[in-house]
Design an enzyme around this catalytic site. Structure first.
Site, mmCIF file in Angstrom:
data_model
loop_
_atom_site.group_PDB
_atom_site.id
_atom_site.type_symbol
_atom_site.label_atom_id
_atom_site.label_comp_id
_atom_site.label_asym_id
_atom_site.label_seq_id
_atom_site.Cartn_x
_atom_site.Cartn_y
_atom_site.Cartn_z
ATOM 1 N NE ARG A 1 -3.733 -2.663 0.181
ATOM 2 C CZ ARG A 1 -3.434 -3.537 -0.439
ATOM 3 N NH1 ARG A 1 -2.239 -3.822 -1.194
ATOM 4 N NH2 ARG A 1 -4.231 -4.660 -0.365
ATOM 5 C CD GLU B 1 -5.879 0.276 3.283
ATOM 6 O OE1 GLU B 1 -6.108 -0.105 1.979
ATOM 7 O OE2 GLU B 1 -5.532 -0.601 4.178
ATOM 8 C CB SER C 1 -9.485 -1.104 4.277
ATOM 9 O OG SER C 1 -9.955 -2.410 3.867
#
Length: 327
Positions: free
Chosen positions: A180, A299, A229
């Site tokens: 990520r 996130e 998320s």
């Protein structure tokens, strides 16, 4: 809150731009959470050259922030100082299948559309995109992924525009992808990318996509105002399990709530402010830290400035200091 006019100050309406300039553009209309204050200036370029022209003309001290579909953004209530660049589908929304089977997609293309185009072309490796509610620009920036696959698996090269207005070509190696995350400067704006998968039967690809979508519909609150998320999975752990173990499933502050369906998703129940959502997130982080000793990382991208007197300290400030001293 209303910001000073950058267009008049810097003569941006006199340099031959073909895109759209909108001072004090409310950002609640372009984020999935439906919260946030205004951008001092929003620019929607006509194409890559138009974006380069704009960035060359804009003084270097003016901050620039690219925003895509707004699916994983939490914009604070005070808004965003400087320029928000939003790439529109008209100039950055094309998907083309090249002769060798590679796929070229603009940064404004939704991830789901890329998955569908790949399936039609018989290119495997893209089904995971069917379940990601974002756009290609964001996927390139954060190495978006799901179900054991990620952007780094299929991206070959991309085109970007630096803050100085230089058009650059970057390879997968240049991006230095990891979980990520990419290593490219945040002020480089990606405009398109070339992807390559592997030849596969269309029916097999569509079956995989159907399974991805079925899992998402069964496990995630996709019909709510959410940002996907909320926290990254720490090494060796699932974020939702940590949130659940800390007693935060269904936790609500103001109009913000941790989903009862999937407790790593925050939702706006209808009247949440940006502060409600961020305060809820930091409360959850503090409780997870207290119960597990693990410091969850966001996130969701939090952007902008707080409204006056409405700031939120990480981990609620005092709690993280107490936890650190206990350790």
């Amino acid at each position: 809150m209303s910001w000073p006019d950058l267009v008049a100050r810097h003569g941006l309406d006199r340099i031959g731009l073909r895109g759209r300039l909108t001072p004090n553009q409310p950002l609640s209309a372009v984020t999935w959470f439906r919260v946030g204050g205004p951008a001092q200036l929003m620019f929607q370029p006509a194409d890559t050259d138009d974006l380069a022209l704009f960035l060359k003309a804009l003084p270097p001290e003016v901050p620039v922030l690219p925003v895509g579909l707004g699916s994983n953004l939490l914009v604070r209530d005070g808004g965003i100082e400087g320029v928000v660049v939003r790439l529109a589908a008209k100039g950055f929304g094309s998907v083309e299948i090249e002769e060798n089977g590679a796929i070229r997609a603009g940064a404004a293309v939704p991830d789901k559309r890329l998955a569908e185009a790949a399936a039609e072309a018989g290119q495997g490796g893209f089904a995971f995109y069917a379940g990601i509610p974002g756009g290609i620009g964001g996927a390139l920036r954060m190495n978006a992924g799901a179900h054991g696959s990620e952007t780094a698996d299929v991206m070959v090269e991309l085109t970007g525009v630096t803050r100085a207005g230089e058009i650059v070509q970057l390879t997968r190696q240049d991006m230095a992808y990891r979980y990520r995350h990419s290593e490219q400067p945040g002020d480089t704006i990606f405009t398109q990318a070339l992807f390559r998968g592997e030849p596969r039967e269309r029916e097999a690809i569509r079956q995989e996509m159907a399974e991805v979508n079925a899992h998402r519909e069964a496990a995630q609150p996709i019909r709510e105002k959410t940002g996907g998320s909320t926290f990254k999975n720490p090494p060796g752990h699932s974020a939702w399990k940590l949130v659940d173990a800390a007693g935060c499933r269904g936790l609500q502050i103001g109009g913000a709530r941790m989903s009862d369906m999937h407790c790593n998703f925050m939702i706006n129940t209808g009247e949440a402010t940006g502060r409600d959502l961020e305060l809820l997130g930091e409360t959850v982080r503090a409780r997870v830290l207290e119960t597990s000793g693990i410091a969850l990382e966001w996130e969701i991208k939090r952007l902008g400035v707080w409204a006056e007197g409405q700031d939120v300290e990480p981990f609620l400030g005092k709690r993280i200091a107490e936890a650190a001293s206990d350790g």
